[in-house]
Design an enzyme around this catalytic site. Structure first.
Site, PDB file in Angstrom:
ATOM      1  N   GLU A  12     -19.688  21.864 -14.651  1.00 17.71           N
ATOM      2  CA  GLU A  12     -20.025  20.567 -15.256  1.00 17.71           C
ATOM      3  C   GLU A  12     -19.168  19.452 -14.662  1.00 17.71           C
ATOM      4  OE1 GLU A  12     -20.031  20.688 -19.578  1.00 17.71           O
ATOM      5  OE2 GLU A  12     -21.242  22.507 -19.540  1.00 17.71           O
ATOM      6  N   THR A  71     -40.569  25.989 -10.003  1.00 24.34           N
ATOM      7  CA  THR A  71     -40.884  24.631  -9.556  1.00 24.34           C
ATOM      8  C   THR A  71     -41.131  23.851 -10.840  1.00 24.34           C
ATOM      9  OG1 THR A  71     -43.251  25.058  -9.370  1.00 24.34           O
ATOM     10  CG2 THR A  71     -41.955  25.392  -7.365  1.00 24.34           C
ATOM     11  N   HIS A  72     -40.745  22.608 -10.872  1.00 22.18           N
ATOM     12  CA  HIS A  72     -40.849  21.786 -12.095  1.00 22.18           C
ATOM     13  C   HIS A  72     -40.146  22.457 -13.271  1.00 22.18           C
ATOM     14  CE1 HIS A  72     -43.947  19.700  -9.757  1.00 22.18           C
ATOM     15  NE2 HIS A  72     -44.419  20.907  -9.496  1.00 22.18           N
ATOM     16  N   LYS A 103      -8.133   3.300   1.939  1.00 22.88           N
ATOM     17  CA  LYS A 103      -7.420   4.574   1.783  1.00 22.88           C
ATOM     18  C   LYS A 103      -7.682   5.283   0.475  1.00 22.88           C
ATOM     19  CE  LYS A 103      -4.192   2.745   4.922  1.00 22.88           C
ATOM     20  NZ  LYS A 103      -4.984   1.476   4.862  1.00 22.88           N
ATOM     21  N   GLN A 154      -7.127  -2.355   4.159  1.00 20.50           N
ATOM     22  CA  GLN A 154      -6.102  -1.571   3.458  1.00 20.50           C
ATOM     23  C   GLN A 154      -6.714  -0.824   2.269  1.00 20.50           C
ATOM     24  OE1 GLN A 154      -1.939  -2.950   3.185  1.00 20.50           O
ATOM     25  NE2 GLN A 154      -2.313  -3.125   0.996  1.00 20.50           N
ATOM     26  N   LYS A 214     -17.824  29.345 -28.598  1.00 21.39           N
ATOM     27  CA  LYS A 214     -18.231  28.720 -27.346  1.00 21.39           C
ATOM     28  C   LYS A 214     -17.451  29.197 -26.118  1.00 21.39           C
ATOM     29  CE  LYS A 214     -20.925  25.876 -26.950  1.00 21.39           C
ATOM     30  NZ  LYS A 214     -21.274  24.518 -27.318  1.00 21.39           N
ATOM     31  N   ASN A 244      -1.916  -2.609  13.109  1.00 25.68           N
ATOM     32  CA  ASN A 244      -3.375  -2.499  13.075  1.00 25.68           C
ATOM     33  C   ASN A 244      -3.873  -1.261  13.825  1.00 25.68           C
ATOM     34  OD1 ASN A 244      -3.154  -4.860  11.699  1.00 25.68           O
ATOM     35  ND2 ASN A 244      -4.037  -6.168  13.303  1.00 25.68           N
ATOM     36  N   SER A 283       0.821  -1.213   0.000  1.00 29.28           N
ATOM     37  CA  SER A 283       0.000   0.000   0.000  1.00 29.28           C
ATOM     38  C   SER A 283       0.855   1.264   0.000  1.00 29.28           C
ATOM     39  CB  SER A 283      -0.924   0.007   1.224  1.00 29.28           C
ATOM     40  OG  SER A 283      -0.167  -0.146   2.421  1.00 29.28           O
ATOM     41  N   SER A 336     -14.095  25.851 -27.110  1.00 29.49           N
ATOM     42  CA  SER A 336     -14.224  24.635 -27.894  1.00 29.49           C
ATOM     43  C   SER A 336     -13.108  24.604 -28.928  1.00 29.49           C
ATOM     44  CB  SER A 336     -15.592  24.630 -28.587  1.00 29.49           C
ATOM     45  OG  SER A 336     -15.561  23.790 -29.721  1.00 29.49           O
ATOM     46  N   ASN A 375     -17.654  27.454 -22.450  1.00 24.67           N
ATOM     47  CA  ASN A 375     -18.339  26.370 -21.737  1.00 24.67           C
ATOM     48  C   ASN A 375     -18.085  26.421 -20.232  1.00 24.67           C
ATOM     49  OD1 ASN A 375     -19.158  25.359 -24.256  1.00 24.67           O
ATOM     50  ND2 ASN A 375     -17.262  24.188 -24.458  1.00 24.67           N
ATOM     51  N   TYR A 435      -9.245  -6.953  12.815  1.00 23.43           N
ATOM     52  CA  TYR A 435      -8.640  -6.414  11.592  1.00 23.43           C
ATOM     53  C   TYR A 435      -8.591  -7.453  10.482  1.00 23.43           C
ATOM     54  CZ  TYR A 435      -5.365  -4.476   8.253  1.00 23.43           C
ATOM     55  OH  TYR A 435      -4.797  -4.024   7.099  1.00 23.43           O
TER      56      TYR A 435
HETATM   57  N1  ARG Z   1      -0.970  -1.468   5.352  1.00 26.36           N
HETATM   58  C1  ARG Z   1      -1.923  -1.971   6.266  1.00 26.36           C
HETATM   59  C2  ARG Z   1      -3.249  -1.245   6.105  1.00 26.36           C
HETATM   60  O1  ARG Z   1      -3.290  -0.281   5.433  1.00 26.36           O
HETATM   61  C3  ARG Z   1      -1.432  -1.783   7.662  1.00 26.36           C
HETATM   62  C4  ARG Z   1      -1.964  -2.773   8.623  1.00 26.36           C
HETATM   63  C5  ARG Z   1      -1.429  -4.113   8.282  1.00 26.36           C
HETATM   64  N2  ARG Z   1      -1.722  -5.070   9.274  1.00 26.36           N
HETATM   65  C6  ARG Z   1      -1.585  -6.366   9.019  1.00 26.36           C
HETATM   66  N3  ARG Z   1      -1.848  -7.152   9.988  1.00 26.36           N
HETATM   67  N4  ARG Z   1      -1.297  -6.803   7.834  1.00 26.36           N
HETATM   68  O2  ARG Z   1      -4.246  -1.640   6.624  1.00 26.36           O
END
Ligand code: ARG
Length: 462
Positions: free
Chosen positions: A295, A160-161, A330, A327, A288, A115, A28, A282, A290, A322
């Site tokens: 949007e 309205t509408h 995020k 993970q 144009k 964790n 990660s 455009s 825009n 956990y």
């Molecule tokens: N990179 C992990 C996460 O974002 C951290 C926690 C990992 N814990 C584990 N027991 N593998 O959740």
């Protein structure tokens, strides 16, 4: 990104390294490195507690503090080498710390797990994000009030509408959005209370055998208290879901405003102009201009809803405690933060760059019998039951439509034909200004009330 096959923290228990694909799949660090400041802040608070409780030596704490200063400088200057082998932001920083200060770095993780560490980092990150968002909502709302003040008495058709309904003022319309974004701010502030709770101390899931002081860590980090239950602390991400739900509602409001801005800017409507810096041209049609920003904001609303669905689905049916599924919390969360933050920043600026075409709004007001309700109310004040008045005015509207005119253009005799109670004073209520001025109560569109609402709005903004 460097690669060192034998760097795994848990190498002792394993007989072969993971494949490159699995490594990439499970890591990660590419996206969680954005929490590096929170990770260091959390680690320092934890280390200070460990030293204070006599779990590590004062000299270890000093080494950790010194090492973290260097790590901070390395990351800030872009010199830090993030490694995929070290999976995430936590292990990358801990490994580098250990390389810099030796055994003290290895002692940092005493009484802690990734964790509770990651849950703490996310909460710190979100708390900061909420504070940024609250400041941005405030800027945006004050831009809306400024615009409302400029156009407090400018008549526009209320719809309205999507059909002309009754006259309102443009200022009144802007204050409607002021209210919506005010509720959004309240939602974030309320969510913040549940975000600002400390998971550290939960360790992997069951707590830890060391004599820790969780309240001290919470205080160091500016949290409002600790998570009461260790299993809950490491596993639930409801606070992130709640945050993303608040983001979704805010974007829903943004999308409504965007839709109106796009419509109002259409040359067929022509109620407003947006400053050129929020529009693009455009590549083929030279004429144009825009409204790209509103949007895109309308489009990005769907994206934030998607992040909310991702998080809800991520959490669904997860057993305690956990699981690695978490993970995946995020990227949706960060994307929601980025989208909302950018959108608010742009909208606060854009609101200041809106110019109103009062002439076009006035012209539109003559096209939908906007004062028909005023005529009905007039007849009620002359003694008719409301339902009868409603019917009489319905006939008058039909006649005006057949003649191709608006209600005030009917003669007194023509009006009398539908209701004998009508007198010459009727024309005062059939004008747009008369209609506006008569809605003179808290929450009404009378310019006098809009100005009073603006004063209250400024007080509420603080
Ligand atoms: N990179 C992990 C996460 O974002 C951290 C926690 C990992 N814990 C584990 N027991 N593998 O959740």
């Amino acid at each position: 990104m460097t690669s060192n096959a034998n760097q795994y923290t848990w190498a002792g228990r394993f007989s072969e390294p993971v494949s490159d694909l699995v490594k990439r799949y499970t890591a990660s660090v590419d996206f969680d490195q954005r929490m590096w400041r929170q990770d260091i802040r959390g680690s320092l608070a934890h280390a200070r507690m460990l030293a204070r409780q006599g779990i590590i030596a004062a000299a270890d704490l000093a080494d950790i503090e010194r090492g973290m200063t260097i790590v901070t400088e390395e990351i800030e200057s872009g010199k830090f080498e993030w490694s995929l082998d070290l999976e995430d932001v936590h292990l990358n920083i801990e490994k580098r710390l250990t390389a810099l200060v030796g055994d003290a770095g290895k002692r940092l993780h005493t009484g802690r797990s990734r964790n509770d560490q990651v849950a703490t980092d996310i909460r710190l990150y979100l708390r900061d994000a909420i504070d940024d968002i609250l400041a941005l909502i405030k800027d945006f709302r004050s831009a809306l009030v400024n615009l409302a003040e400029k156009e407090a008495a400018t008549p526009m058709p209320g719809f309205t509408h999507l059909q002309v309904a009754q006259p309102v003022t443009f200022g009144h319309h802007m204050l409607a959005y002021f209210e919506m974004f005010g509720r959004d701010a309240e939602r974030y502030a309320d969510c913040r209370k549940r975000v600002a709770r400390l998971p550290l101390g939960a360790a992997a899931l069951a707590g830890t055998t060391y004599p820790i002081d969780r309240a001290f860590v919470a205080e160091q980090l500016g949290f409002e208290g600790v998570c009461e239950n260790s299993l809950d602390a490491v596993s639930d991400r409801d606070f992130a879901i709640e945050f993303t739900a608040a983001c979704s509602l805010l974007m829903m409001h943004i999308s409504r405003l965007s839709e109106e801005l796009v419509m109002w800017m259409s040359p067929r409507v022509g109620f407003i102009q947006i400053a050129d810096r929020f529009c693009t041209g455009s590549s083929i049609m030279p004429q144009k201009k825009n409204p790209d920003v509103p949007e895109l904001a309308r489009g990005k609303t769907g994206r934030v809803y998607g992040q909310l669905m991702s998080l809800l689905t991520l959490m669904k049916s997860q057993p305690l405690a956990y699981n690695k599924d978490n993970q995946e919390d995020k990227e949706p969360l960060f994307d929601a933060v980025d989208t909302v933050t950018d959108t608010l920043r742009i909208f606060a600026d854009m609101a200041g760059g809106i110019t109103v075409r009062a002439d076009n709004m006035k012209a539109a007001l003559t096209q939908g019998f906007a004062t028909a309700t005023d005529l009905a109310d007039y007849l009620v004040k002359k003694g008719l039951p409301f339902r009868d008045a409603h019917e009489a005015v319905g006939h008058a509207v039909k006649a005006a439509e057949a003649k191709g005119v608006d209600l005030p253009q009917l003669t007194l005799d023509e009006l009398k034909a539908f209701c004998p109670q009508v007198e010459a004073d009727v024309f005062a209520v059939l004008t747009v200004e008369g209609s506006l001025a008569s809605r003179n109560h808290v929450g009404g569109t009378a310019p006098e009330q809009v100005r009073a609402a603006i004063v209250r709005a400024r007080q509420r903004l603080g």
